[in-house]
Design a protein around this motif. Structure first.
Motif, PDB file in Angstrom:
ATOM      1  N   ASN A  32       0.803  -1.228   0.000  1.00  0.00           N
ATOM      2  CA  ASN A  32       0.000   0.000   0.000  1.00  0.00           C
ATOM      3  C   ASN A  32       0.837   1.279   0.000  1.00  0.00           C
ATOM      4  N   ALA A  33       2.097   1.169   0.436  1.00  0.00           N
ATOM      5  CA  ALA A  33       2.947   2.364   0.406  1.00  0.00           C
ATOM      6  C   ALA A  33       3.327   2.706  -1.027  1.00  0.00           C
ATOM      7  N   ALA A  34       3.252   1.713  -1.928  1.00  0.00           N
ATOM      8  CA  ALA A  34       3.515   1.988  -3.344  1.00  0.00           C
ATOM      9  C   ALA A  34       2.256   2.567  -3.976  1.00  0.00           C
ATOM     10  N   LYS A  95       0.433  16.269 -10.935  1.00  0.00           N
ATOM     11  CA  LYS A  95       0.184  14.873 -11.291  1.00  0.00           C
ATOM     12  C   LYS A  95       0.669  13.898 -10.213  1.00  0.00           C
ATOM     13  N   SER A  96       1.455  14.394  -9.249  1.00  0.00           N
ATOM     14  CA  SER A  96       1.995  13.486  -8.227  1.00  0.00           C
ATOM     15  C   SER A  96       2.719  14.288  -7.153  1.00  0.00           C
ATOM     16  N   ALA A  97       3.080  13.592  -6.088  1.00  0.00           N
ATOM     17  CA  ALA A  97       3.924  14.209  -5.061  1.00  0.00           C
ATOM     18  C   ALA A  97       5.248  14.639  -5.687  1.00  0.00           C
ATOM     19  N   THR A  98       5.762  13.809  -6.585  1.00  0.00           N
ATOM     20  CA  THR A  98       7.033  14.122  -7.238  1.00  0.00           C
ATOM     21  C   THR A  98       6.948  15.440  -7.999  1.00  0.00           C
ATOM     22  N   GLU A  99       5.864  15.607  -8.765  1.00  0.00           N
ATOM     23  CA  GLU A  99       5.736  16.866  -9.503  1.00  0.00           C
ATOM     24  C   GLU A  99       5.584  18.036  -8.529  1.00  0.00           C
ATOM     25  N   GLU A 125      15.208  10.405   3.166  1.00  0.00           N
ATOM     26  CA  GLU A 125      14.274  10.894   2.151  1.00  0.00           C
ATOM     27  C   GLU A 125      14.181   9.983   0.922  1.00  0.00           C
ATOM     28  N   HIS A 126      13.008   9.963   0.350  1.00  0.00           N
ATOM     29  CA  HIS A 126      12.727   9.340  -0.951  1.00  0.00           C
ATOM     30  C   HIS A 126      13.450  10.162  -2.018  1.00  0.00           C
ATOM     31  N   HIS A 127      13.853   9.520  -3.107  1.00  0.00           N
ATOM     32  CA  HIS A 127      14.548  10.260  -4.174  1.00  0.00           C
ATOM     33  C   HIS A 127      13.755  11.494  -4.620  1.00  0.00           C
ATOM     34  N   HIS A 175       7.049  13.493   6.056  1.00  0.00           N
ATOM     35  CA  HIS A 175       6.221  13.361   7.263  1.00  0.00           C
ATOM     36  C   HIS A 175       6.387  11.941   7.816  1.00  0.00           C
ATOM     37  N   VAL A 176       6.312  10.955   6.894  1.00  0.00           N
ATOM     38  CA  VAL A 176       6.492   9.545   7.273  1.00  0.00           C
ATOM     39  C   VAL A 176       7.458   8.919   6.268  1.00  0.00           C
ATOM     40  N   SER A 177       8.421   8.139   6.776  1.00  0.00           N
ATOM     41  CA  SER A 177       9.400   7.475   5.901  1.00  0.00           C
ATOM     42  C   SER A 177       8.742   6.361   5.105  1.00  0.00           C
ATOM     43  N   ASN A 178       9.062   6.294   3.811  1.00  0.00           N
ATOM     44  CA  ASN A 178       8.491   5.229   2.985  1.00  0.00           C
ATOM     45  C   ASN A 178       9.229   3.915   3.161  1.00  0.00           C
ATOM     46  N   VAL A 179      10.388   3.926   3.833  1.00  0.00           N
ATOM     47  CA  VAL A 179      11.125   2.664   4.001  1.00  0.00           C
ATOM     48  C   VAL A 179      10.689   1.945   5.270  1.00  0.00           C
ATOM     49  N   VAL A 202       7.082  19.816   3.410  1.00  0.00           N
ATOM     50  CA  VAL A 202       6.839  18.485   3.968  1.00  0.00           C
ATOM     51  C   VAL A 202       6.285  17.570   2.879  1.00  0.00           C
ATOM     52  N   ASP A 203       6.954  16.430   2.715  1.00  0.00           N
ATOM     53  CA  ASP A 203       6.530  15.396   1.776  1.00  0.00           C
ATOM     54  C   ASP A 203       5.579  14.468   2.535  1.00  0.00           C
ATOM     55  N   GLY A 204       4.301  14.615   2.268  1.00  0.00           N
ATOM     56  CA  GLY A 204       3.303  13.848   3.014  1.00  0.00           C
ATOM     57  C   GLY A 204       2.834  12.587   2.305  1.00  0.00           C
ATOM     58  N   ALA A 205       3.617  12.119   1.312  1.00  0.00           N
ATOM     59  CA  ALA A 205       3.166  10.986   0.481  1.00  0.00           C
ATOM     60  C   ALA A 205       2.780   9.765   1.318  1.00  0.00           C
ATOM     61  N   GLN A 206       3.544   9.498   2.390  1.00  0.00           N
ATOM     62  CA  GLN A 206       3.256   8.303   3.192  1.00  0.00           C
ATOM     63  C   GLN A 206       2.437   8.609   4.439  1.00  0.00           C
ATOM     64  N   ALA A 207       2.056   9.846   4.605  1.00  0.00           N
ATOM     65  CA  ALA A 207       1.291  10.208   5.809  1.00  0.00           C
ATOM     66  C   ALA A 207      -0.194  10.317   5.521  1.00  0.00           C
ATOM     67  N   PHE A 225       1.347  15.510  -1.573  1.00  0.00           N
ATOM     68  CA  PHE A 225       1.104  14.062  -1.581  1.00  0.00           C
ATOM     69  C   PHE A 225       0.511  13.653  -2.921  1.00  0.00           C
ATOM     70  N   SER A 226       0.392  12.323  -3.113  1.00  0.00           N
ATOM     71  CA  SER A 226      -0.221  11.753  -4.321  1.00  0.00           C
ATOM     72  C   SER A 226      -1.521  11.060  -3.940  1.00  0.00           C
ATOM     73  N   ALA A 227      -2.519  11.140  -4.819  1.00  0.00           N
ATOM     74  CA  ALA A 227      -3.815  10.505  -4.509  1.00  0.00           C
ATOM     75  C   ALA A 227      -3.742   8.981  -4.569  1.00  0.00           C
ATOM     76  N   HIS A 228      -2.825   8.437  -5.389  1.00  0.00           N
ATOM     77  CA  HIS A 228      -2.824   6.978  -5.555  1.00  0.00           C
ATOM     78  C   HIS A 228      -2.296   6.235  -4.337  1.00  0.00           C
ATOM     79  N   LYS A 229      -1.835   6.974  -3.330  1.00  0.00           N
ATOM     80  CA  LYS A 229      -1.424   6.327  -2.080  1.00  0.00           C
ATOM     81  C   LYS A 229      -2.477   6.533  -0.999  1.00  0.00           C
ATOM     82  N   MET A 230      -3.616   7.090  -1.365  1.00  0.00           N
ATOM     83  CA  MET A 230      -4.687   7.306  -0.376  1.00  0.00           C
ATOM     84  C   MET A 230      -6.040   6.901  -0.980  1.00  0.00           C
TER      85      MET A 230
HETATM   86  N1  PMP Z   1       7.771  10.645  -1.220  1.00  0.00           N
HETATM   87  C1  PMP Z   1       7.594   9.490  -0.596  1.00  0.00           C
HETATM   88  C2  PMP Z   1       7.914   9.405   0.858  1.00  0.00           C
HETATM   89  C3  PMP Z   1       7.101   8.379  -1.291  1.00  0.00           C
HETATM   90  O1  PMP Z   1       6.926   7.223  -0.659  1.00  0.00           O
HETATM   91  C4  PMP Z   1       6.808   8.499  -2.655  1.00  0.00           C
HETATM   92  C5  PMP Z   1       6.291   7.316  -3.465  1.00  0.00           C
HETATM   93  N2  PMP Z   1       6.911   6.125  -3.223  1.00  0.00           N
HETATM   94  C6  PMP Z   1       6.994   9.742  -3.253  1.00  0.00           C
HETATM   95  C7  PMP Z   1       7.469  10.791  -2.522  1.00  0.00           C
HETATM   96  C8  PMP Z   1       6.697   9.948  -4.713  1.00  0.00           C
HETATM   97  O2  PMP Z   1       5.342   9.718  -4.957  1.00  0.00           O
HETATM   98  P1  PMP Z   1       4.851   9.660  -6.489  1.00  0.00           P
HETATM   99  O3  PMP Z   1       5.621   8.567  -7.136  1.00  0.00           O
HETATM  100  O4  PMP Z   1       3.403   9.356  -6.374  1.00  0.00           O
HETATM  101  O5  PMP Z   1       5.148  10.995  -7.061  1.00  0.00           O
END
Ligand code: PMP
Length: 418
Positions: A32-34, A95-99, A125-127, A175-179, A202-207, A225-230
Motif C-alpha cells: 500500500n505504500a507503493a 500529477k503526483s507528489a514528485t511533480e 528521504e525518498h529520491h 512526514h512519514v518514511s516510505n522505508v 513536507v513530503d506527506g506521500a506516506q502520511a 502528496f499523491s492521490a494513488h497512495k490514499m
Molecule cells: N515521497 C515518498 C515518501 C514516497 O513514498 C513516494 C512514493 N513512493 C513519493 C514521494 C513519490 O510519490 P509519487 O511517485 O506518487 O510521485
C-alpha cells in the motif's frame, strides 16, 4: 473480531480487486505504500464524472463545460477541507507528489536559496524529496546538508537542530518514511525552522492515508502528496502552499488555462494561484476521484484508519522480530503502517518472490531511498505496508510465509554484497 479489526468497519467488499483470483489465491495486498487500491465509491465517482459531466474546464459556456468546471472546483474545495487549508487557492493540483516537490524546488527554490546557502533534508528521504533539492543546490551554488539518522535509521528534532545554521534557507522532510514508517516530528521541525526564519517543505506521500493532516496546524510552507497512495487514482497529486509563497512564484509550465491573456511581447504571464500552476487541461476525473477518496477516508474516520494500519504494522513487526534470522528496521512503533525487514542471507527479491507464491504482494529493493538503504549497509529490504482492507489473518500469513523463505536466484554473493 479484535479491537484492531473493528477499528474500521469491514471494508473489503468495497474493493473489487480484492475479490479477484490470482492464480487460485485471493490477493494479500501489502504494498500500500507503493499504491493503494481504489474502493468502488472512488471508481464510481470517476465513472460517473465521465458518464455525466465530462468536458473541459474553465473554457466552455455550454452546460457540460460548466458542469465539469463545477466538479473541478468542488473537488478543490473538498481537498481544502480535507487538509484544513485556509483557502482553496492554496491547493494546487499536480500529477503526483514528485511533480509537487519539483514545482516547489524550481519555482520557490530560487526565491529562497542563493550561492553559499544551505538546503537541509533528512537522511531518510525518498529520491523525490532528494533529487529536486540536489539539483536546486547545483543550479544555485548552494550546499545540500543532511540531518543525520540515529542507529535505528531515524532522524529527530535534535538532528535537524544540529544542522540548522545561519545559511540554512530551506528544509525538506518526509512526514512519514516510505522505508520503515518512521513518523517525523514535522510540527516541531517546522516551529523550530520558522524560529530561524527557514521555510519548510513536507513530503506527506506516506502520511496522508494514515493520519489526519491539518496543514494549518503543521504550519509547513508547502505540503504535498499523491492521490494513488490514499485510495484515489494515479496521475493526481496535491501541493498545498501558503498563499504568500504562491503569489510570489512564477509558474513551472506555461500554456492554456494559466494565463488570462497572452501577447507577442514580453510581459508578466500568469493567472492568480492556483491556476497559475496548472497550465494545460487538468486531470478532472483524477481530481473528482481524489475528492471521493477523501470522502471515503473521512467516512471511515482518519484516526481509526491510522490506528488500524499502525496496529497491523505493529503486529507484523513483533511477529517478524520473533523469527530467527529476521531483522526489522526502525525502532519506533511503526505508526506509519509500514514494516521493513530482511531475512539473513536471503536477498529481499527472493523473499518477495517467495511471498508472491502465497499471493502476498510486498515491495522489495531500495524503495527509491538509496542513500538511506546504503547507510543501513544493506542491498535493500522487504517492505510490507498496510491499508484499511488488510486483516490480522493477512499479517499472520505474512509472518508464517517469511519463516519459510529460502535462498533463490538473487541470493548469491554478487547480489547480496552491500
Ligand atoms: N515521497 C515518498 C515518501 C514516497 O513514498 C513516494 C512514493 N513512493 C513519493 C514521494 C513519490 O510519490 P509519487 O511517485 O506518487 O510521485
Amino acid at each position: 473480531m479484535t479491537a484492531e479489526q473493528t477499528a474500521v468497519r469491514d471494508v473489503r467488499a468495497d474493493f473489487p480487486i480484492l475479490a479477484k483470483d490470482l492464480d487460485g489465491k485471493p490477493p494479500v495486498y501489502l504494498d500500500n505504500a507503493a499504491t493503494t487500491q481504489m474502493p468502488r465509491q472512488v471508481l464510481d465517482a470517476i465513472c460517473d464524472y465521465y458518464c455525466t459531466d465530462n468536458s473541459n474546464v474553465e473554457r466552455g459556456v455550454h452546460k457540460l463545460g460548466m458542469r465539469a468546471t463545477d466538479r473541478f472546483m468542488r473537488s478543490r474545495e473538498r481537498v481544502r477541507a480535507f487538509l484544513n487549508a485556509a483557502a482553496a487557492p492554496e491547493v494546487v493540483f499536480t500529477k503526483s507528489a514528485t511533480e509537487s516537490l519539483n514545482l516547489v524546488a524550481q519555482c520557490f527554490g530560487p526565491l529562497a536559496v542563493s550561492e553559499g546557502d544551505e538546503v537541509l533534508i533528512s537522511g531518510l528521504e525518498h529520491h523525490s524529496n532528494l533529487l529536486p533539492w540536489r539539483q536546486l543546490c547545483v543550479r544555485t551554488g548552494a550546499t545540500l546538508k543532511v540531518a543525520e539518522v540515529d542507529e535505528h535509521g531515524e532522524p529527530s528534532l535534535e538532528s535537524f537542530l544540529a544542522k540548522i545554521t545561519d545559511r540554512t534557507r530551506l528544509i525538506a522532510v518526509a512526514h512519514v518514511s516510505n522505508v520503515q514508517g518512521t513518523v517525523n516530528p514535522v510540527r516541531e521541525i517546522v516551529a523550530e525552522a520558522h524560529r530561524h526564519g527557514v521555510p519548510v517543505v513536507v513530503d506527506g506521500a506516506q502520511a496522508i492515508a494514515h493520519r489526519p493532516v491539518d496543514v494549518q496546524d503543521i504550519d509547513a510552507d508547502f505540503y504535498c502528496f499523491s492521490a494513488h497512495k490514499m485510495y484515489g487514482p494515479h496521475g493526481t497529486g496535491v501541493l498545498h502552499g501558503k498563499a504568500e509563497h504562491f503569489e510570489r512564484m512564477a509558474p513551472l509550465l506555461l500554456g492554456g488555462g494559466m494565463a488570462p491573456i497572452a501577447t507577442y511581447e514580453d510581459g508578466p504571464v500568469g493567472a492568480r494561484p492556483p491556476l497559475r500552476f496548472e497550465a494545460g487541461s487538468p486531470n478532472i476525473a483524477g481530481m473528482v476521484g481524489t475528492a471521493a477518496a477523501m470522502d471515503y477516508l473521512d467516512d471511515l474516520g482518519r484516526e481509526a484508519v491510522g490506528a488500524h494500519d499502525a496496529a497491523l504494522a505493529a503486529r507484523a513487526a513483533e511477529g517478524l522480530r520473533a523469527l530467527d534470522g529476521v531483522t526489522v528496521y526502525g525502532a519506533q512503533k511503526p505508526l506509519g503502517g509500514i514494516v521493513s525487514f530482511n531475512v539473513d542471507g536471503v536477498h529481499p527479491h527472493d523473499v518477495g518472490g517467495h511471498l508472491d507464491t502465497f499471493g502476498i504482494a510486498t515491495r522489495t529493493g531500495v524503495h527509491c531511498a538509496t542513500p538511506f538503504i546504503d547507510g543501513l549497509g544493506i542491498v535493500g529490504s522487504v517492505r510490507a505496508s498496510f491499508g484499511v482492507y488488510n486483516t490480522i489473518e493477512e499479517v499472520d500469513l505474512l509472518i508464517e510465509s517469511v519463516a519459510t523463505a529460502e535462498k533463490g536466484f538473487w541470493s548469491n554473493e554478487r547480489f547480496l554484497a552491500g
